[in-house]
Write a protein that holds these residues in place. Structure first.
Motif, PDB file in Angstrom:
ATOM      1  N   SER A   1       0.860  -1.180   0.000  1.00  0.00           N
ATOM      2  CA  SER A   1       0.000   0.000   0.000  1.00  0.00           C
ATOM      3  C   SER A   1       0.898   1.232   0.000  1.00  0.00           C
TER       4      SER A   1
ATOM      5  N   ASP B   1       5.750   4.049   0.294  1.00  0.00           N
ATOM      6  CA  ASP B   1       5.391   2.655   0.016  1.00  0.00           C
ATOM      7  C   ASP B   1       5.543   1.823   1.284  1.00  0.00           C
TER       8      ASP B   1
ATOM      9  N   ASP C   1       9.235   5.334  -7.692  1.00  0.00           N
ATOM     10  CA  ASP C   1       7.778   5.298  -7.874  1.00  0.00           C
ATOM     11  C   ASP C   1       7.382   5.041  -9.321  1.00  0.00           C
ATOM     12  N   SER C   2       8.283   5.295 -10.260  1.00  0.00           N
ATOM     13  CA  SER C   2       7.968   5.085 -11.673  1.00  0.00           C
ATOM     14  C   SER C   2       7.909   3.597 -12.028  1.00  0.00           C
TER      15      SER C   2
ATOM     16  N   LYS D   1       6.339   0.193 -11.857  1.00  0.00           N
ATOM     17  CA  LYS D   1       5.001  -0.310 -11.528  1.00  0.00           C
ATOM     18  C   LYS D   1       4.916  -1.833 -11.522  1.00  0.00           C
ATOM     19  N   ILE D   2       5.758  -2.512 -12.285  1.00  0.00           N
ATOM     20  CA  ILE D   2       5.743  -3.979 -12.366  1.00  0.00           C
ATOM     21  C   ILE D   2       7.120  -4.480 -11.928  1.00  0.00           C
TER      22      ILE D   2
ATOM     23  N   THR E   1       2.132  -5.837  -9.557  1.00  0.00           N
ATOM     24  CA  THR E   1       1.805  -4.597 -10.265  1.00  0.00           C
ATOM     25  C   THR E   1       1.151  -3.651  -9.280  1.00  0.00           C
ATOM     26  N   VAL E   2       1.694  -2.448  -9.171  1.00  0.00           N
ATOM     27  CA  VAL E   2       1.107  -1.423  -8.323  1.00  0.00           C
ATOM     28  C   VAL E   2       0.673  -0.264  -9.210  1.00  0.00           C
ATOM     29  N   ASN E   3      -0.390   0.403  -8.810  1.00  0.00           N
ATOM     30  CA  ASN E   3      -0.937   1.505  -9.609  1.00  0.00           C
ATOM     31  C   ASN E   3      -0.803   2.851  -8.898  1.00  0.00           C
ATOM     32  N   TYR E   4       0.163   2.962  -8.051  1.00  0.00           N
ATOM     33  CA  TYR E   4       0.402   4.212  -7.325  1.00  0.00           C
ATOM     34  C   TYR E   4       1.850   4.586  -7.376  1.00  0.00           C
TER      35      TYR E   4
END
Length: 159
Positions: A37, A43, A128-129, A131-132, A156-159
């Motif tokens: 989260s 993170d 943060d860039s 995502k996978i 995979t994160v979307n934040y």
């Protein structure tokens, strides 16, 4: 008489399926779960790893300074469409998260042990860039036996 045979077969079935504890001095690990989260711009995550060690020395002493759990970070490179190790220019090596997992309680040296390790993962990715990503993980016990290397599924994160 038939009742005794049924009880015997039932006991044979129940106790015959129990896995014996490992006696191997080399630890083994397995991936169990990862949750993540982002709270307040930071993170946060938790990695859960299962372990088994035949001689109980997978953990280090309280005063240890050398990490015994190494987590290598790999990100999905959209250009090559493969997972690539993230090169950290600060250390001139691939980005890794090193953890010291200490003996719980009175310790388990000399005993066959099995359980789960819950690892808090603050800042679980270098940017943060990204995502996978996924991790490759291994442990080193006090006798310098290296565990198997496990690779997590991709996250995979979307934040």
């Amino acid at each position: 008489m038939r009742f005794i045979v049924i009880i015997f077969l039932f006991c044979l079935f129940c106790f015959g399926c129990v896995k014996r504890p490992s006696k191997s001095p080399e630890p083994t690990i397995e991936y169990l779960d990862f949750t993540s989260s982002k709270t307040g711009g930071v993170d946060n995550g938790q990695l859960i790893i299962g372990y088994e060690d035949g001689d109980g020395d997978i953990f280090t002493e309280e005063k240890a300074t050398i990490p015994n759990l190494i987590i290598k970070f790999y990100y999905y490179n959209t250009g090559t469409q493969q997972f690539t190790g993230f090169y950290d220019i600060n250390v001139s090596d691939t980005f890794a998260i090193a953890k010291i997992i200490t003996q719980p309680g009175d310790g388990f040296k000399g005993k066959s042990i099995k359980g789960e390790i819950y690892i808090p993962m603050t800042e679980f990715r270098p940017a943060d860039s990204i995502k996978i990503f996924k991790y490759a993980i291994f442990a080193i016990d006090q006798a310098k036996h290296k565990s198997n290397v496990i690779t997590t599924p991709q996250f995979t994160v979307n934040y």
